[in-house]
Design a protein around this motif. Structure first.
Motif, PDB file in Angstrom:
ATOM      1  N   TYR A 169       0.915  -1.192  -0.100  1.00 55.15           N
ATOM      2  CA  TYR A 169      -0.053  -0.178  -0.085  1.00 55.15           C
ATOM      3  C   TYR A 169       0.968   0.990   0.109  1.00 55.15           C
ATOM      4  N   LEU A 170       1.770   1.152   0.794  1.00 54.11           N
ATOM      5  CA  LEU A 170       2.573   2.332   0.894  1.00 54.11           C
ATOM      6  C   LEU A 170       3.509   2.575  -0.478  1.00 54.11           C
ATOM      7  N   ALA A 171       4.019   1.581  -0.995  1.00 50.28           N
ATOM      8  CA  ALA A 171       4.675   1.726  -2.249  1.00 50.28           C
ATOM      9  C   ALA A 171       3.880   2.137  -3.286  1.00 50.28           C
ATOM     10  N   ALA A 172       2.555   1.751  -3.357  1.00 51.56           N
ATOM     11  CA  ALA A 172       1.672   2.122  -4.580  1.00 51.56           C
ATOM     12  C   ALA A 172       1.154   3.554  -4.262  1.00 51.56           C
ATOM     13  N   MET A 210       3.334   6.208  -2.705  1.00 48.58           N
ATOM     14  CA  MET A 210       4.611   6.877  -3.066  1.00 48.58           C
ATOM     15  C   MET A 210       4.472   6.734  -4.608  1.00 48.58           C
ATOM     16  N   ALA A 211       4.245   5.730  -5.361  1.00 48.03           N
ATOM     17  CA  ALA A 211       4.422   5.775  -6.947  1.00 48.03           C
ATOM     18  C   ALA A 211       3.071   6.641  -7.565  1.00 48.03           C
ATOM     19  N   HIS A 212       1.863   6.789  -6.584  1.00 48.07           N
ATOM     20  CA  HIS A 212       0.666   7.830  -7.109  1.00 48.07           C
ATOM     21  C   HIS A 212       1.415   9.514  -7.273  1.00 48.07           C
ATOM     22  N   TRP A 213       2.220   9.784  -6.216  1.00 47.62           N
ATOM     23  CA  TRP A 213       3.011  10.832  -5.897  1.00 47.62           C
ATOM     24  C   TRP A 213       3.790  11.153  -7.225  1.00 47.62           C
ATOM     25  N   ASP A 214       4.653  10.064  -7.651  1.00 47.16           N
ATOM     26  CA  ASP A 214       5.410  10.167  -8.510  1.00 47.16           C
ATOM     27  C   ASP A 214       4.828  10.410 -10.059  1.00 47.16           C
ATOM     28  N   GLN A 215       3.675   9.781  -9.982  1.00 47.68           N
ATOM     29  CA  GLN A 215       2.834   9.913 -11.246  1.00 47.68           C
ATOM     30  C   GLN A 215       2.091  11.089 -11.303  1.00 47.68           C
ATOM     31  N   HIS A 216       1.287  11.717 -10.401  1.00 44.75           N
ATOM     32  CA  HIS A 216       0.114  12.594 -10.388  1.00 44.75           C
ATOM     33  C   HIS A 216       0.777  14.067  -9.503  1.00 44.75           C
ATOM     34  N   GLY A 217       1.912  14.026  -9.048  1.00 42.29           N
ATOM     35  CA  GLY A 217       2.119  15.132  -8.193  1.00 42.29           C
ATOM     36  C   GLY A 217       1.373  15.391  -7.102  1.00 42.29           C
ATOM     37  N   PHE A 218       0.480  14.432  -6.372  1.00 42.06           N
ATOM     38  CA  PHE A 218      -0.216  14.549  -5.196  1.00 42.06           C
ATOM     39  C   PHE A 218      -0.423  13.131  -4.744  1.00 42.06           C
ATOM     40  N   GLY A 219      -0.786  13.065  -3.495  1.00 41.27           N
ATOM     41  CA  GLY A 219      -1.173  11.726  -3.154  1.00 41.27           C
ATOM     42  C   GLY A 219      -1.471  11.714  -1.402  1.00 41.27           C
ATOM     43  N   LEU A 220      -0.981  11.024  -0.826  1.00 43.69           N
ATOM     44  CA  LEU A 220      -1.245  10.815   0.726  1.00 43.69           C
ATOM     45  C   LEU A 220      -0.207  11.291   1.441  1.00 43.69           C
ATOM     46  N   TRP A 221      -0.589  11.904   2.529  1.00 44.53           N
ATOM     47  CA  TRP A 221       0.399  12.562   3.633  1.00 44.53           C
ATOM     48  C   TRP A 221       0.331  12.009   4.880  1.00 44.53           C
ATOM     49  N   ALA A 222       1.513  11.647   5.399  1.00 45.24           N
ATOM     50  CA  ALA A 222       1.430  11.440   7.149  1.00 45.24           C
ATOM     51  C   ALA A 222       0.968  12.546   7.757  1.00 45.24           C
ATOM     52  N   LEU A 223       0.423  12.181   8.919  1.00 42.56           N
ATOM     53  CA  LEU A 223      -0.124  13.349   9.455  1.00 42.56           C
ATOM     54  C   LEU A 223       0.396  13.314  10.972  1.00 42.56           C
ATOM     55  N   ARG A 224       0.735  14.238  11.432  1.00 47.59           N
ATOM     56  CA  ARG A 224       1.397  14.468  12.840  1.00 47.59           C
ATOM     57  C   ARG A 224       0.989  15.480  13.689  1.00 47.59           C
ATOM     58  N   THR A 225       0.738  15.214  14.880  1.00 48.79           N
ATOM     59  CA  THR A 225       0.436  16.497  15.902  1.00 48.79           C
ATOM     60  C   THR A 225       1.346  17.388  15.981  1.00 48.79           C
ATOM     61  N   LYS A 226       1.034  18.429  16.749  1.00 48.36           N
ATOM     62  CA  LYS A 226       1.893  19.591  17.026  1.00 48.36           C
ATOM     63  C   LYS A 226       3.343  19.052  17.720  1.00 48.36           C
ATOM     64  N   ASP A 227       3.062  17.954  18.382  1.00 48.07           N
ATOM     65  CA  ASP A 227       4.291  17.546  19.338  1.00 48.07           C
ATOM     66  C   ASP A 227       5.133  16.286  18.282  1.00 48.07           C
ATOM     67  N   GLY A 228       4.701  16.119  16.975  1.00 47.10           N
ATOM     68  CA  GLY A 228       5.356  15.183  16.163  1.00 47.10           C
ATOM     69  C   GLY A 228       4.895  13.759  16.178  1.00 47.10           C
TER      70      GLY A 228
END
Length: 165
Positions: free
Chosen positions: A47-50, A52-70
């Protein structure tokens, strides 16, 4: 658009370092019940690899979310998805269970909608939700998405909400 911030979250483009956090997220049965079920670590790695490939193909995708404390909070993004034979672009968001009920999904849905419609100038976005996921349906409704139709996706009964530019 590798990263952005909301009032309470930092979003960074998914990368290999996020695998352990994603595995833990996807192994939580409560979190995964509306995502097609618990995913084994090797499935999450694929899933992660797919994604990350979406980013390469489309220039957007999924982000990892973090709270203010990381602390890892979840994942969210904008991605292509095939629904009823049509290439759609959906917003998606999933949070760790201990962060539910704090309005973070609404916060990230608003940010994703703005990015998709304003910054990426996409003509429309959808939210694809399992019929029984009332919380996610409310998030989309609060973000001005309109219920468009019911359908089946990967053998599950879902509803599609849409917002247009």
């Amino acid at each position: 658009m590798d990263h952005f911030r909301t009032n309470r979250l930092t979003a960074e483009k998914l990368r290999d370092d996020d695998l352990a956090d994603l595995v833990a997220l996807h192994l939580d049965a409560e979190v995964s019940r509306y995502l097609g079920g618990v995913r084994a670590p090797d499935v999450t790695q694929t899933y992660l690899a797919a994604n990350m490939a979406h980013w390469d193909q489309h220039g957007f995708g999924l982000w990892a979310l973090r709270t203010k404390d990381g602390e890892f909070a979840g994942r969210a993004g904008i991605r292509h998805i095939l629904v009823d034979g049509i290439d759609e672009i959906e917003i998606a968001y999933t949070f760790k269970r201990d962060l539910w009920g704090q309005g973070l999904a609404s916060e990230i849905a608003a940010a994703l909608t703005h990015i998709g419609l304003s910054q990426l100038a996409l003509p429309s976005l959808i939210g694809l939700v399992l019929v029984g996921n009332a919380a996610s349906r409310r998030v989309l409704e609060k973000s001005n998405y309109i219920l468009e139709k019911s359908t089946t996706h990967h053998g599950e009964d879902v509803v599609i909400y849409r917002i247009r530019r």
